[in-house]
Write a protein that holds these residues in place. Structure first.
Motif, mmCIF file in Angstrom:
data_model
loop_
_atom_site.group_PDB
_atom_site.id
_atom_site.type_symbol
_atom_site.label_atom_id
_atom_site.label_comp_id
_atom_site.label_asym_id
_atom_site.label_seq_id
_atom_site.Cartn_x
_atom_site.Cartn_y
_atom_site.Cartn_z
ATOM 1 N N GLU A 74 0.836 -1.204 0.000
ATOM 2 C CA GLU A 74 0.000 0.000 0.000
ATOM 3 C C GLU A 74 0.872 1.256 0.000
ATOM 4 O O GLU A 74 0.571 2.236 -0.676
ATOM 5 C CB GLU A 74 -0.924 0.005 1.220
ATOM 6 N N HIS A 75 1.951 1.207 0.747
ATOM 7 C CA HIS A 75 2.872 2.348 0.811
ATOM 8 C C HIS A 75 3.511 2.591 -0.560
ATOM 9 O O HIS A 75 3.628 3.744 -1.003
ATOM 10 C CB HIS A 75 3.936 2.106 1.881
ATOM 11 N N ALA A 76 3.927 1.518 -1.226
ATOM 12 C CA ALA A 76 4.536 1.641 -2.548
ATOM 13 C C ALA A 76 3.560 2.261 -3.537
ATOM 14 O O ALA A 76 3.939 3.122 -4.339
ATOM 15 C CB ALA A 76 5.020 0.278 -3.042
ATOM 16 N N LEU A 77 2.296 1.840 -3.482
ATOM 17 C CA LEU A 77 1.280 2.426 -4.373
ATOM 18 C C LEU A 77 1.085 3.908 -4.090
ATOM 19 O O LEU A 77 1.006 4.713 -5.012
ATOM 20 C CB LEU A 77 -0.057 1.698 -4.179
ATOM 21 N N ALA A 78 1.005 4.259 -2.816
ATOM 22 C CA ALA A 78 0.769 5.641 -2.434
ATOM 23 C C ALA A 78 1.932 6.544 -2.827
ATOM 24 O O ALA A 78 1.721 7.683 -3.259
ATOM 25 C CB ALA A 78 0.513 5.746 -0.932
ATOM 26 N N THR A 79 3.134 6.052 -2.695
ATOM 27 C CA THR A 79 4.294 6.889 -3.004
ATOM 28 C C THR A 79 4.623 6.918 -4.484
ATOM 29 O O THR A 79 5.374 7.775 -4.922
ATOM 30 C CB THR A 79 5.539 6.439 -2.212
#
Length: 83
Positions: A74-79
């Motif tokens: 989720e963090h990778a998608l958001a960033t």
């Protein structure tokens, strides 16, 4: 209480997690916590995992903690600007 201490407590309590903690007044903080332990869990369960790392400091030394809890994916998608 300071942001670095909270970061350390969270990261020690959730092995493999990374935490970014901000807060300038010593009692109100906000944190983004990235952990694989959050996979498949609803936000409330994720927050409880983080609160457990802080114990009775919550409501005492830490008056308020705004949380954003995400998995590494989720963090990778958001960033990446796609989340």
């Amino acid at each position: 209480m300071n942001p670095q201490t909270i970061k350390t407590l969270i990261e020690q309590g959730l092995p493999g997690a990374t935490a970014d903690v901000q807060g300038e007044d010593g009692v109100h903080f906000e944190a983004t916590v990235v952990s694989e332990a959050f996979a498949g869990k609803l936000p409330l369960a994720r927050h409880r995992l983080v609160y457990a790392t802080l114990g009775d400091r919550m409501g005492g030394e830490i008056h308020a903690l705004a949380l954003k809890t995400v998995t590494p994916a989720e963090h990778a998608l958001a960033t990446s600007g796609q989340g």
